[in-house]
Motif scaffolding. Structure first.
Motif, PDB file in Angstrom:
ATOM      1  N   LEU A 196       0.258  -1.231  -0.435  1.00 31.51           N
ATOM      2  CA  LEU A 196      -0.424  -0.347   0.273  1.00 31.51           C
ATOM      3  C   LEU A 196       0.854   0.926  -0.350  1.00 31.51           C
ATOM      4  N   ILE A 197       1.465   1.287   1.099  1.00 38.00           N
ATOM      5  CA  ILE A 197       2.817   2.118   0.933  1.00 38.00           C
ATOM      6  C   ILE A 197       3.569   2.204  -0.467  1.00 38.00           C
ATOM      7  N   PHE A 211      15.483   2.405   1.884  1.00 33.24           N
ATOM      8  CA  PHE A 211      14.322   2.197   2.562  1.00 33.24           C
ATOM      9  C   PHE A 211      13.837   1.450   2.152  1.00 33.24           C
ATOM     10  N   MET A 212      13.623   0.908   1.058  1.00 38.40           N
ATOM     11  CA  MET A 212      13.013  -0.572   0.402  1.00 38.40           C
ATOM     12  C   MET A 212      13.390  -1.406   0.837  1.00 38.40           C
ATOM     13  N   GLY A 213      14.568  -1.324   0.643  1.00 41.55           N
ATOM     14  CA  GLY A 213      16.057  -2.478   0.765  1.00 41.55           C
ATOM     15  C   GLY A 213      16.093  -2.890   2.567  1.00 41.55           C
ATOM     16  N   ILE A 248       8.906   7.780   8.932  1.00 40.28           N
ATOM     17  CA  ILE A 248       9.899   7.804   7.768  1.00 40.28           C
ATOM     18  C   ILE A 248      10.204   7.383   6.756  1.00 40.28           C
ATOM     19  N   CYS A 249       9.496   6.220   6.366  1.00 41.87           N
ATOM     20  CA  CYS A 249       9.604   5.489   5.031  1.00 41.87           C
ATOM     21  C   CYS A 249       8.325   6.148   4.883  1.00 41.87           C
ATOM     22  N   MET A 250       6.977   6.488   5.348  1.00 46.59           N
ATOM     23  CA  MET A 250       6.084   6.998   4.832  1.00 46.59           C
ATOM     24  C   MET A 250       6.763   8.542   3.771  1.00 46.59           C
ATOM     25  N   SER A 258       7.078  -3.530  18.293  1.00 46.05           N
ATOM     26  CA  SER A 258       8.056  -2.728  19.220  1.00 46.05           C
ATOM     27  C   SER A 258       7.609  -1.048  18.648  1.00 46.05           C
ATOM     28  N   TRP A 259       7.131  -0.317  19.255  1.00 44.93           N
ATOM     29  CA  TRP A 259       6.236   1.189  18.869  1.00 44.93           C
ATOM     30  C   TRP A 259       7.583   1.472  17.864  1.00 44.93           C
ATOM     31  N   TRP A 260       8.474   0.897  18.275  1.00 43.70           N
ATOM     32  CA  TRP A 260       9.187   1.794  17.592  1.00 43.70           C
ATOM     33  C   TRP A 260       9.617   1.277  16.090  1.00 43.70           C
ATOM     34  N   ILE A 261       8.473   0.771  15.162  1.00 42.07           N
ATOM     35  CA  ILE A 261       8.298  -0.112  14.554  1.00 42.07           C
ATOM     36  C   ILE A 261       7.374   1.643  13.767  1.00 42.07           C
ATOM     37  N   ALA A 262       6.721   1.893  14.794  1.00 42.26           N
ATOM     38  CA  ALA A 262       6.354   3.305  14.367  1.00 42.26           C
ATOM     39  C   ALA A 262       6.766   4.085  13.770  1.00 42.26           C
TER      40      ALA A 262
END
Length: 307
Positions: free
Chosen positions: A61-62, A161-163, A133-135, A124-128
């Motif tokens: 989706l991103i 970022f994608m890799g 950042i990726c978005m 983990s909330w770090w994933i958020a």
């Protein structure tokens, strides 16, 4: 440029237009890293299937939203017209309203955020933070006052970022950690994702230069850019040999070499070509190289685990 939306377009809003608008040939660059990170994680224990599916869908989706923003901002800056080469141009060729494309991109971002809540609750909330950042990178790749795509850093940012990042997230949400091998395995796929952007910029070099872009292909020139593309392929395949010789990675990763003919086709397809339409097969072969290479790498990891 006078952007006409009434007299020159050919309204067609069937499912094929929306499928093309998603730029499906780029979606494997979102699918492969998630698959590869999960294939690495299975070496450490059982896979949590719902989290894998949520991560996969969110990544797709991103990537699709990023393509929507690309479509919108290329139109807004006058870069797209009916003669533009590629599968973009739904706004100028098919009469899709610009705001519809932009809003759809934000909608897809919103859905991915909802999936992200499930992922971070399970990990983990770090994933958020990393996900946001990726978005942001996806949006500012072509959006904002100074788009990343207009600079020499497009290949680096997309590849990283994608890799590297997506593979590490996919690995972390399954294992709760990041390992040296997960980082090392992500390198060749990251390079190949960057090669897709480089191939795109080689194809669009003349048009991008006329519109004031400063892509890597423009800065170093077409011939050196083709040479860099070849070098990126060579490094990616050489990296597999390095992994097998100097880490505990299985020799099964050698099956990635099945994709070498596609890489050769990509490089040969650019040599001596100057017209964008002539270079479309080479660009397609570059994307296929990443897809086949990454998929076979994941298959090699799965085989090594079950054998």
């Amino acid at each position: 440029m006078n952007l006409q939306t009434n007299s020159v377009v050919h309204p067609d809003k069937g499912w094929r237009v929306w499928w093309q608008l998603s730029r499906p040939h780029t979606l494997t660059a979102a699918f492969i890293p998630v698959l590869l990170g999960t294939a690495l994680a299975i070496q450490n224990g059982p896979i949590h299937i719902p989290i894998f599916i949520a991560m996969l869908v969110a990544s797709l989706l991103i990537q699709t939203a990023t393509n929507m923003f690309n479509e919108y901002f290329d139109y807004a800056r006058g870069l797209d017209n009916e003669e533009s080469v590629g599968i973009g141009g739904a706004i100028v060729r098919n009469g899709v309203k610009p705001k519809t494309v932009l809003n759809l991109g934000f909608l897809l971002f919103g859905i991915s955020i909802l999936l992200g809540f499930y992922i971070v609750i399970s990990s983990s909330w770090w994933i958020a933070v990393i996900g946001l950042i990726c978005m942001a990178v996806g949006y500012f790749y072509t959006g904002g006052p100074k788009p990343i795509a207009y600079t020499p850093f497009g290949e680096l940012m997309s590849g990283f970022f994608m890799g590297v990042v997506i593979i590490q997230i996919s690995y972390f949400i399954q294992t709760g950690s990041i390992s040296t091998i997960s980082i090392l395995v992500s390198i060749p796929v990251s390079i190949l994702i960057g090669s897709i952007m480089l191939a795109n910029n080689i194809r669009d070099l003349d048009g991008d230069q006329e519109n004031g872009r400063k892509t890597l292909a423009i800065i170093i020139g077409r011939q050196k850019a083709i040479g860099l593309l070849a070098a990126m392929f060579i490094i990616s395949y050489s990296w597999i040999i390095f992994l097998i010789l100097f880490t505990e990675t299985s020799f099964w990763l050698l099956i990635t070499f099945i994709s070498i003919p596609k890489a050769l086709k990509a490089v040969k397809g650019f040599i001596g070509k100057t017209e964008p339409l002539q270079m479309m097969p080479a660009m397609k072969a570059t994307a296929q190289t990443n897809t086949i290479f990454g998929f076979l790498m994941a298959v090699g990891l799965f085989i090594s685990y079950f054998s």
